[in-house]
Design an enzyme around this catalytic site. Structure first.
Site, short mmCIF file in Angstrom:
data_model
loop_
_atom_site.label_atom_id
_atom_site.label_comp_id
_atom_site.label_asym_id
_atom_site.label_seq_id
_atom_site.Cartn_x
_atom_site.Cartn_y
_atom_site.Cartn_z
N ASN A 1 0.81 -1.22 0.00
CA ASN A 1 0.00 0.00 0.00
C ASN A 1 0.85 1.27 0.00
OD1 ASN A 1 -2.39 1.38 0.04
ND2 ASN A 1 -2.95 0.85 2.14
N HIS B 1 -14.50 -5.08 9.73
CA HIS B 1 -14.30 -3.78 10.39
C HIS B 1 -15.62 -3.08 10.67
CE1 HIS B 1 -10.01 -3.16 8.54
NE2 HIS B 1 -10.16 -4.35 9.10
N ARG C 1 -13.81 -5.82 14.30
CA ARG C 1 -12.81 -4.85 14.77
C ARG C 1 -13.50 -3.50 14.93
NH1 ARG C 1 -7.68 -2.04 11.73
NH2 ARG C 1 -9.36 -0.72 10.98
N TYR D 1 -6.92 7.86 12.03
CA TYR D 1 -6.64 6.89 10.97
C TYR D 1 -7.56 5.68 11.10
CZ TYR D 1 -4.51 3.40 8.08
OH TYR D 1 -4.32 2.43 7.13
N ASP E 1 -7.50 -1.96 17.08
CA ASP E 1 -6.18 -1.74 16.48
C ASP E 1 -5.65 -0.37 16.94
OD1 ASP E 1 -3.97 -1.57 14.82
OD2 ASP E 1 -5.03 -2.24 13.03
N HIS F 1 -2.64 0.78 15.93
CA HIS F 1 -1.83 1.30 14.83
C HIS F 1 -0.45 1.81 15.26
CE1 HIS F 1 -4.91 0.62 11.90
NE2 HIS F 1 -5.78 1.41 12.51
N GLU G 1 -4.41 -4.80 18.94
CA GLU G 1 -3.44 -4.97 17.85
C GLU G 1 -2.45 -3.81 17.77
OE1 GLU G 1 -5.47 -5.48 14.13
OE2 GLU G 1 -3.73 -4.86 12.98
N GLU H 1 1.53 -7.01 11.10
CA GLU H 1 1.14 -6.80 9.71
C GLU H 1 2.22 -6.06 8.92
OE1 GLU H 1 -2.45 -4.50 10.54
OE2 GLU H 1 -1.51 -2.74 9.66
N ARG I 1 0.49 -11.50 12.88
CA ARG I 1 -0.42 -10.93 11.88
C ARG I 1 0.17 -10.82 10.49
NH1 ARG I 1 -4.74 -9.27 11.01
NH2 ARG I 1 -4.46 -7.02 10.96
N HIS J 1 -3.14 -10.47 8.11
CA HIS J 1 -3.63 -9.16 7.70
C HIS J 1 -4.55 -9.32 6.48
CE1 HIS J 1 -2.16 -4.88 6.40
NE2 HIS J 1 -3.13 -4.78 7.28
N GLU K 1 -8.54 -11.62 8.95
CA GLU K 1 -9.13 -10.30 8.75
C GLU K 1 -9.78 -10.24 7.36
OE1 GLU K 1 -6.34 -7.05 8.66
OE2 GLU K 1 -7.91 -5.56 8.99
N TRP L 1 3.93 5.27 13.38
CA TRP L 1 2.92 4.33 12.93
C TRP L 1 2.98 3.15 13.84
CZ3 TRP L 1 -1.32 4.37 10.52
CH2 TRP L 1 -1.54 5.26 9.45
O1 KDG Z 1 -1.92 -0.63 4.31
C1 KDG Z 1 -2.15 -0.38 5.65
C2 KDG Z 1 -3.53 -0.78 6.04
O2 KDG Z 1 -3.90 -1.92 5.38
C3 KDG Z 1 -3.60 -1.00 7.51
O3 KDG Z 1 -3.46 0.20 8.18
C4 KDG Z 1 -4.88 -1.67 7.92
O4 KDG Z 1 -4.12 -1.77 10.20
C5 KDG Z 1 -4.76 -2.25 9.28
C6 KDG Z 1 -5.46 -3.50 9.51
O5 KDG Z 1 -5.30 -4.05 10.59
O6 KDG Z 1 -6.14 -3.94 8.59
MG MG Z 2 -3.75 -3.31 11.72
#
Ligand code: KDG
Ligand code: MG
Length: 404
Positions: A39, A124, A149, A161, A212, A214, A238, A264, A285, A314, A341, A404
């Protein structure tokens, strides 16, 4: 197998979001597909494949999957890292696809066959306000999901985010310069536990809830959050801390029994080693493509099994339908798989990537088509050209960059 790879090509397409796909063709005309999407860094992986790996693949025996993995990973002086490992992952997926098509078997059968009937998935739910979030959770439950989630807005912040102001969200924003967001950990820690407790009161005890963070917290902030969320009874919390220093998880673990999921953004089994052998996490993950493909995800599962850590890959919209297929073949055949997920994909992506996998009642199945079970409509893909898009960056209130 005397057959050889005669062509290795890279496709870029954007049916609702960007995807990079590797196409390998054998002398017998068998085509194998691999996902190479990273991504916001799509072109870097496409270039790594086109310039460096594709020329090395032409002429190789497609049946030597493990040897090709070793050749591309162990043989390379500059190794590891998400770009390299995503490229290797794409090759590995395409080779398993070819093997399955040649054998006339779905990949999960080549991995030893199904150990479960279907794969539990979580999806989600997001809502800026808690009432909106509860509605989103209800909608997921109505679709049959048993695990959701939950991500909430934070009072005082304009953006968070992964939380849209309306229904749903897309992680990457169009353009060549990332959007800048403001982040405030204290405001998040004040709000999130109460919001999630409200969601739990709304759902009752049975629904699995996940959250999550992040990668935004310090170890002690993460420990506080984990402890504050214990009454919510999360399935997992997460990515509490940034990815570089695994030892900080010892402090988090010492303070909370909330299960932890991480990985992830990890690319290799070695990044997981300490987290697994010290039992600092409950779920690894790794995404099937980003961590080097089916071959290395299976190695990760084998490492994790004796430590009672599960792999729970992921699966946001940027994990393409090809990689989702690969993740599901692994999930069906791997005893210590936890949960998959499933964020879902934009509508046109299902047309470009016609897949045998399905999602029914909150559970996924890879289907029984030979190989990975995904066909790519190249003519349709060409009608959705790549558009630059990036994940946002975030600054603290004093203007400094945050993790991040
Ligand atoms: O590319 C990054 C996203 O896919 C990510 O931020 C999504 O954290 C994420 C998740 O758990 O799906
Ligand atoms: Mg995540």
């Amino acid at each position: 197998m005397s057959d050889r790879i005669v062509a290795a090509e890279v496709l870029l397409t954007s049916p609702g979001r960007n995807y990079v796909t590797l196409k390998l063709t054998t002398a017998d005309g068998v085509v194998g597909w691999g996902d190479a999407t990273l991504n916001g860094r799509e072109l870097a992986v496409a270039a790594y494949l086109r310039e460096h790996l594709c020329p090395q693949l032409v002429g190789r025996d497609p049946g030597r999957i493990e040897d090709t993995w070793q050749y591309l990973y162990r043989g390379a002086y500059w190794r590891r890292g998400p770009v390299t490992m995503t490229a290797i992952g794409a090759v590995d997926l395409a080779l398993w696809d070819i093997l399955g098509k040649t054998a006339g078997l779905p990949v999960y059968r080549l991995l030893g066959g199904a150990v479960r009937d279907r794969v539990r998935a979580y999806t989600h739910a997001t809502g800026w306000e808690t009432a909106q979030l509860c509605d989103a959770v209800d909608a997921a439950v109505e679709r049959g999901f048993t695990a959701v989630r939950v991500q909430t807005g934070v009072p005082g912040l304009d953006t968070v985010y992964g939380v849209g102001r309306g229904p749903g969200y897309e992680p990457a924003g169009r353009g060549t310069v990332p959007a800048e967001e403001t982040w405030d950990t204290a405001a998040y820690l004040r709000h999130a536990p109460a919001a999630l407790a409200e969601v739990r009161a709304h759902t009752g005890p049975e629904l699995a809830l996940l959250h999550d963070a992040h990668h935004r917290l310090t170890p002690i902030e993460a420990a506080r959050l984990g402890r504050a969320l214990e009454p919510v009874d999360l399935y997992w919390l997460e990515d509490v801390t940034p990815c570089e220093n695994q030892e900080v998880l010892r402090r988090v673990r010492a303070h909370t029994t909330t299960p932890l999921a991480i990985g992830e953004v990890f690319s290799t089994i070695w990044e997981f080693q300490q987290l697994i052998t010290e039992q600092l996490i409950d779920h690894a993950r790794a995404a099937v493509t980003h961590a080097g493909g089916i071959s290395s995800l299976r190695r990760l599962a084998a490492l994790a099994d004796p430590w009672q850590v599960r792999i729970s890959p992921h699966g946001p919209s940027d994990v393409s339908p090809v990689a989702m297929a690969a993740a599901l073949h692994v999930a069906l055949a791997t005893p210590n798989h936890g949960i998959q997920e499933y964020m879902g994909h934009p509508g046109p992506a299902h047309e470009v990537f016609r897949h045998a996998w399905s999602c029914v009642d909150g559970h996924l199945h890879p289907g029984d088509a030979p190989g990975l079970g995904v066909d790519v409509d190249e003519a349709l893909a060409a009608r959705f050209p790549y558009e630059p898009a990036l994940l946002p960056v975030a600054r603290r209130r004093d203007g400094s960059m945050t993790d991040w």
